[in-house]
Every structure is written in C-alpha cells, then in structure tokens.
Design an enzyme around this catalytic site. Structure first.
Site, mmCIF file in Angstrom:
data_model
loop_
_atom_site.group_PDB
_atom_site.id
_atom_site.type_symbol
_atom_site.label_atom_id
_atom_site.label_comp_id
_atom_site.label_asym_id
_atom_site.label_seq_id
_atom_site.Cartn_x
_atom_site.Cartn_y
_atom_site.Cartn_z
ATOM 1 N N GLY A 297 23.284 2.349 38.708
ATOM 2 C CA GLY A 297 24.351 1.498 38.193
ATOM 3 C C GLY A 297 24.849 0.475 39.190
ATOM 4 N N SER B 16 24.469 -2.960 39.189
ATOM 5 C CA SER B 16 24.572 -4.367 38.792
ATOM 6 C C SER B 16 25.966 -4.930 39.032
ATOM 7 C CB SER B 16 24.190 -4.538 37.314
ATOM 8 O OG SER B 16 25.063 -3.805 36.476
ATOM 9 N N SER B 17 26.963 -4.044 39.160
ATOM 10 C CA SER B 17 28.340 -4.502 39.386
ATOM 11 C C SER B 17 29.181 -3.321 39.842
ATOM 12 C CB SER B 17 28.936 -5.102 38.101
ATOM 13 O OG SER B 17 29.041 -4.100 37.091
ATOM 14 N N GLY B 18 30.458 -3.588 40.092
ATOM 15 C CA GLY B 18 31.440 -2.542 40.347
ATOM 16 C C GLY B 18 31.174 -1.646 41.536
ATOM 17 N N ILE B 19 31.473 -0.366 41.371
ATOM 18 C CA ILE B 19 31.381 0.602 42.460
ATOM 19 C C ILE B 19 29.950 0.721 42.961
ATOM 20 C CG2 ILE B 19 31.688 3.024 43.094
ATOM 21 C CD1 ILE B 19 33.966 3.133 40.997
ATOM 22 N N ASP C 40 16.707 3.339 34.260
ATOM 23 C CA ASP C 40 17.585 3.599 33.121
ATOM 24 C C ASP C 40 17.796 5.110 33.057
ATOM 25 O OD1 ASP C 40 18.881 3.938 30.718
ATOM 26 O OD2 ASP C 40 17.365 2.937 29.490
ATOM 27 N N SER D 235 35.496 11.382 37.842
ATOM 28 C CA SER D 235 36.760 10.723 37.539
ATOM 29 C C SER D 235 37.858 11.776 37.564
ATOM 30 C CB SER D 235 36.700 10.065 36.151
ATOM 31 O OG SER D 235 37.984 9.675 35.701
ATOM 32 N N TYR E 157 35.378 10.118 26.610
ATOM 33 C CA TYR E 157 35.040 9.836 28.004
ATOM 34 C C TYR E 157 35.424 11.015 28.894
ATOM 35 C CZ TYR E 157 35.059 7.674 32.615
ATOM 36 O OH TYR E 157 34.823 7.402 33.941
ATOM 37 N N LYS F 256 33.084 13.632 31.273
ATOM 38 C CA LYS F 256 33.310 13.891 32.694
ATOM 39 C C LYS F 256 33.626 15.365 32.945
ATOM 40 C CE LYS F 256 32.586 9.768 34.326
ATOM 41 N NZ LYS F 256 31.436 9.500 35.215
#
Length: 314
Positions: free
Chosen positions: A10, A12-15, A64, A141, A154, A158
């Site tokens: 993951g 492509s952005s963010g964390i 993926d 989270s 969500y 988690k």
C-alpha cells in the site's frame, strides 16, 4: 551487517509511502525496501518522494493483497524470496450505517484488511520459520481495540486482524519471529479524506430518518473535529513505525497517538464492557458540549506546543 529486506504494501500514498521512503533513506542504510502497490500507474508520487533512493535502496513492485497470484509473483521476484520484515499496510475503509452497505462492499473490506494480511502471512511465514528470524508489522488501528460509531464493518475487520495476530504471535515467538501491531488513531491522509468525502454523498435511503440525521449532522461533523484535535500525519505514524522496526525487543502492540490512550484504556478497565460503551454513548449523545470543549482545548495545546520549540509536543 547486510541490509534487511523490507516489503511494504500500500505504498501509493499515505502511511505506506511515508514509511517506505523513511526506511529507504535510513542514514545507516539498514534496509532494502520493496515498496508495493496494487496499481503501478500510481507510482509517480512515491518515485518523486524517494529521490536518489529509487532503484538504490528502494524498488517499486506491483502487489495486490487480494490476489494470491500477485503476491506469489512479487515474492518470487525477490532474491531467494528472502523477506526479513513484512509491513502489511494496504487497507480499505468503510463508514456509514450498516444497513446502507452492500454485502459485496463489506466482503471487499474484509478481503483487503483481513484476508489480504492472511494471504501474505501464509506465503512469508514459512520462509521466516525456516530462517528462524523475521518481523511482521501490521498497520492496525485503535478501532481494532474498540468499536466506534458508524465504523462497524471497518472496526470488525481490524478486530479480526488483532485476533489473528495475537493468536499467531505466540507460535511465532517459538521461531524467533516478532509480530507488531501498529495502532494509529485519526491520520491525515488521502485515504481518510476520500473516505469522508464519499460518506458525505452516500445514499442513506436504506436507513431510518433518525439514523441518517445522526450520521450526517452528528457523526460527520464530530469526526472532522476529532481529526483536527487528535489527528497525526502519515509521516508521524511512519516515524513511530520505524522505532518499532528498529527496536531490539519490538512491542506486540504500539499506539502511535498518546492522546488516544485514555479512550482505549476504557476497554480494558471494565471486563463487562459497560464502561466503554456507556462512556462513548454519553460523550456523543449527552455531554457533547463538554466533549467539544475538550477537543478545542487539546487543539489549542497542540498548537502552542508546535509553536514553542522548547515545549512538550502532544
């Protein structure tokens, strides 16, 4: 000591992006980062952020987490399939009344957040066992510890992640493998921004008027206030995660936001669960003015700390 191979999902952005770049730019050059993403068409931001580290201490690969074939292809491209550290960061969010969510969408959340992790572990864990060494770092989270209004699905995904890792950690220690759950609270990322933008436009016709009003007029404005008062940046979470990765004895659970600890502590303070549920109910529906005042105070204290170099940072 040779550099340890770290695979991060993951990115492509963010964390994920922030963490991959931070590890790749480690001054001691302790890491060789395999930064992965589902869609390589979104690699430009990571390439720009990586700078000189690109194709040096950081390489970008397609992965993926919802596809076993994709996972195997990526791992087989790594020399000897040797992964010292797995950082499972890829995830999907979902908020809103549960009766407004399709079962297909709910399955998609679990397929990404829980089964994505499971697929990766099934492929990587046996190799770590054979080498008697490894570290599995999972971006969980605080909602994996306690549920939150309108985050039913969500949070459930988690919770599943937390239970899976807690059970697996006992076995993993026998093979000198550490498992660490990173538990951020609110984080300012494109992931979160788009999630709330979509939620503001969602079709609420499948729920009752009171619930729709609660979601639109109570939850969404509250969430914005919570993010501004308690939110972290992706870079901040990445920095905390690096501390866990480089720790001699990595913790099993690590919360990145001290301001959120009082909320999660309620979960463990009362075995019946009543204290946690009642407290959140009263905060939202009975003492909203006090809650708002508290958030405003926290926001003020954080602003002062940032503008006072010698002060304590919240």
């Amino acid at each position: 000591m040779s550099a340890r191979t770290v695979i991060v999902t993951g990115c492509s952005s963010g964390i994920g992006l922030a963490l991959a770049v931070k590890l790749a730019k480690d001054q001691l050059k302790r890491f060789k980062v395999v930064a992965t993403m589902r869609d390589l068409g979104k690699r430009r931001r990571l390439e720009d952020a990586a700078g000189d580290a690109l194709n040096n201490t950081l390489e970008i690969k397609e992965l993926d987490v919802c596809s076993e074939d994709s996972i195997c292809t990526c791992l087989n491209s790594i020399p000897e399939r040797k992964v010292d550290i797995l950082v499972n960061n890829a995830g999907m969010g979902l908020i809103g009344p549960v009766e407004c969510q399709s079962i297909d969408t709910i399955k998609m959340v679990f397929d990404t957040n829980f089964f994505g992790l499971t697929r990766l572990v099934k492929e990587i864990l046996p190799d770590m066992k054979r080498r008697q060494n490894g570290h599995i770092v999972v971006m969980s989270s605080v909602m994996g510890i306690h549920g939150l209004l309108f985050n039913d699905v969500y949070s459930a995904s988690k919770f599943a992640v937390e239970g899976f890792c807690e059970s697996l950690a006992i076995q993993a220690l026998k093979f000198n493998i550490n498992i660490s759950l990173i538990e951020p609270g609110p984080v300012f990322t494109e992931f979160e921004t788009k999630l709330y933008e979509d939620a503001a436009k969602m079709d609420l016709s499948s729920t009752d008027q009171e619930t729709a009003k609660m979601f639109q007029q109570l939850y969404l404005p509250y969430s914005e206030k919570v993010f501004h008062a308690l939110g972290q940046t992706a870079e901040d979470v990445a920095e905390h995660t690096v501390k866990v990765i480089t720790s001699e004895k990595p913790p099993f659970r690590y919360q990145t936001n001290n301001l959120y600890i009082p909320f999660t502590t309620l979960k463990f303070a009362d075995p019946t669960g009543n204290m946690h549920v009642d407290t959140f109910y009263k905060m939202v529906f009975q003492h909203d003015r006090i809650f708002n005042a508290s958030l405003n105070l926290i926001k003020l204290l954080r602003w002062r700390s940032r503008n006072n170099p010698g002060g304590k940072h919240f």
